[in-house]
Design an enzyme around this catalytic site. Structure first.
Site, mmCIF file in Angstrom:
data_model
loop_
_atom_site.group_PDB
_atom_site.id
_atom_site.type_symbol
_atom_site.label_atom_id
_atom_site.label_comp_id
_atom_site.label_asym_id
_atom_site.label_seq_id
_atom_site.Cartn_x
_atom_site.Cartn_y
_atom_site.Cartn_z
ATOM 1 N N CYS A 121 12.681 24.447 1.912
ATOM 2 C CA CYS A 121 11.709 25.041 0.994
ATOM 3 C C CYS A 121 10.857 23.954 0.325
ATOM 4 O O CYS A 121 11.096 22.759 0.490
ATOM 5 C CB CYS A 121 12.431 25.856 -0.067
ATOM 6 N N ARG A 161 -10.496 -0.230 14.953
ATOM 7 C CA ARG A 161 -10.408 0.575 13.741
ATOM 8 C C ARG A 161 -11.362 0.037 12.675
ATOM 9 O O ARG A 161 -12.191 0.764 12.154
ATOM 10 C CB ARG A 161 -8.962 0.579 13.237
ATOM 11 N N ARG A 163 2.241 -10.840 7.775
ATOM 12 C CA ARG A 163 1.925 -9.630 7.004
ATOM 13 C C ARG A 163 2.855 -8.474 7.406
ATOM 14 O O ARG A 163 2.393 -7.466 7.952
ATOM 15 C CB ARG A 163 0.457 -9.280 7.268
ATOM 16 N N TYR A 210 13.880 31.330 3.799
ATOM 17 C CA TYR A 210 12.768 32.080 4.376
ATOM 18 C C TYR A 210 12.979 32.378 5.857
ATOM 19 O O TYR A 210 13.419 31.526 6.622
ATOM 20 C CB TYR A 210 11.461 31.294 4.228
ATOM 21 N N HIS A 235 -5.346 -7.333 13.321
ATOM 22 C CA HIS A 235 -4.164 -6.472 13.297
ATOM 23 C C HIS A 235 -3.754 -6.137 14.726
ATOM 24 O O HIS A 235 -4.573 -5.706 15.539
ATOM 25 C CB HIS A 235 -4.455 -5.178 12.535
ATOM 26 N N LYS A 262 0.837 -1.196 0.000
ATOM 27 C CA LYS A 262 0.000 0.000 0.000
ATOM 28 C C LYS A 262 0.875 1.250 0.000
ATOM 29 O O LYS A 262 2.081 1.183 0.269
ATOM 30 C CB LYS A 262 -0.924 -0.005 1.218
ATOM 31 N N ASP A 299 10.667 23.103 -2.850
ATOM 32 C CA ASP A 299 11.304 22.362 -3.930
ATOM 33 C C ASP A 299 12.796 22.151 -3.738
ATOM 34 O O ASP A 299 13.428 21.490 -4.577
ATOM 35 C CB ASP A 299 11.098 23.096 -5.262
#
Length: 352
Positions: free
Chosen positions: A295, A126, A205, A248, A153, A34, A297
């Site tokens: 930042c 859950r 798992r 910044y 789980h 996942k 990027d």
């Protein structure tokens, strides 16, 4: 176009982790892939798993992931771990995706060609049916010939005191005892490392452990190797004079003439902004501090005294000097969040 950042995924590390975990569990694996295989790249990891003898099948969290995985045509069973919407049940069953079921109504709504895994809530609170109801649901699925598996789980298996997980397992065993034989699975990575083989379980798992990570107190239980090395390119090199600030808010100010490299990775790529002021990267094998605010990027790194050029790679994390665990600590978070937050702009590259 050249990638500004690459996640190098070691297939040999993945294979070794899967072998070690299956041996520790005494069972074949249902490998969670996942969240883009915990950020490692769904296709890369799924193809490694599909050729691994210890892997029974693959597990995903949402229907979109199940469809993408089925499209790869790898021939491994796929289990959806969380409930689909009613209108998604038929198309997923048509693809052969194993479906989670936690109520008699859900059991009765399945098409006759579906295969179901009973979801049991043993204390996580859950998803799933509580044990008494789970028995009724499982028996209904068995009557319809649709019951392939059952699972729960663990909530605390990776904690120093896993006693609650043992209570959960006892509750799960009570459900299994009331059902015909099924593919039973409960042990996540923490459960495998804490307990080893668990009686009555057909599958294990392991999630994050499959990718090379375990809590400190469990690391000696199996030889695991982080599978990802993250690199980013230098995009600019410049001098910052004494008294000048970087990024910044002017959080960092130069106390001396400083050579600064701008590196092409930032929080939009998944590098945690909260690591500002603490983060480091490896430049030519040396730990160097990230300067000022991280930042969107990019980030800036002190490379004073090094011969650094545009296009050079720096190592953001790997399995050695700086790890994902380090970065997660600097960002006040956990490895799961850092890895699964790695953005699509980061190119995933398989290595042998």
């Amino acid at each position: 176009m050249l990638a500004r950042a690459q996640a190098l995924i070691s297939e040999s590390a993945l294979r070794g982790n899967l072998t070690a975990l299956a041996r520790r569990a005494g069972a074949r694996l249902l490998l969670p892939v996942k969240a883009d295989a915990y950020g490692h790249g769904l296709e890369i990891v799924a193809r490694v798993a599909a050729h691994h003898p210890d892997v029974w099948g693959l597990a995903v969290a949402v229907p979109r992931e199940a469809v993408a995985l089925a499209a790869l045509g790898l021939g491994k069973p796929i289990l959806l771990l969380t409930p689909p919407a009613p209108e998604e049940v038929g198309p997923l069953a048509d693809l052969g995706v194993r479906l989670p079921v936690a109520s008699v109504a859900e059991a009765d709504a399945l098409p006759p060609h579906a295969r179901a895994h009973l979801k049991v809530d043993t204390g996580m609170n859950r998803l799933g049916a509580r044990p008494d109801e789970a028995i009724r649901v499982g028996q209904r699925l068995a009557e319809r010939g649709l019951l392939e598996g059952a699972y729960t789980h663990f909530a605390t298996a990776d904690e120093p005191d896993p006693s609650f997980a043992r209570e959960q397992f006892a509750r799960f065993q009570g459900v299994l005892d009331a059902l015909p034989p099924v593919l039973a699975h409960a042990a996540n990575g923490g459960g495998i490392l804490s307990f080893g083989p668990l009686p009555g379980l057909s599958l294990a798992r392991p999630g994050l452990a499959s990718y090379g990570f375990a809590p400190t107190h469990l690391r000696e239980k199996a030889p695991l190797t982080p599978a990802m090395t993250l690199k980013a390119r230098v995009t600019h090199v410049h001098a910052v004079h004494p008294g000048e600030s970087v990024s910044y808010g002017g959080l960092w100010q130069a106390g001396r003439e400083t050579s600064v490299a701008t590196v092409g990775i930032g929080y939009a790529d998944g590098y945690p902004r909260n690591a500002t002021g603490r983060a480091q990267v490896l430049v030519q094998g040396e730990r160097r501090p990230v300067l000022g605010r991280i930042c969107m990027d990019q980030c800036m790194v002190d490379v004073t005294g090094l011969e650094v050029r545009v296009g050079d790679w720096v190592e953001v994390w790997g399995g050695g000097e700086i790890t994902v665990t380090d970065v997660a600590g600097w960002g006040d978070t956990v490895e799961y969040e850092v890895l699964t937050g790695l953005g699509a702009r980061v190119e995933r590259v398989a290595e042998g």
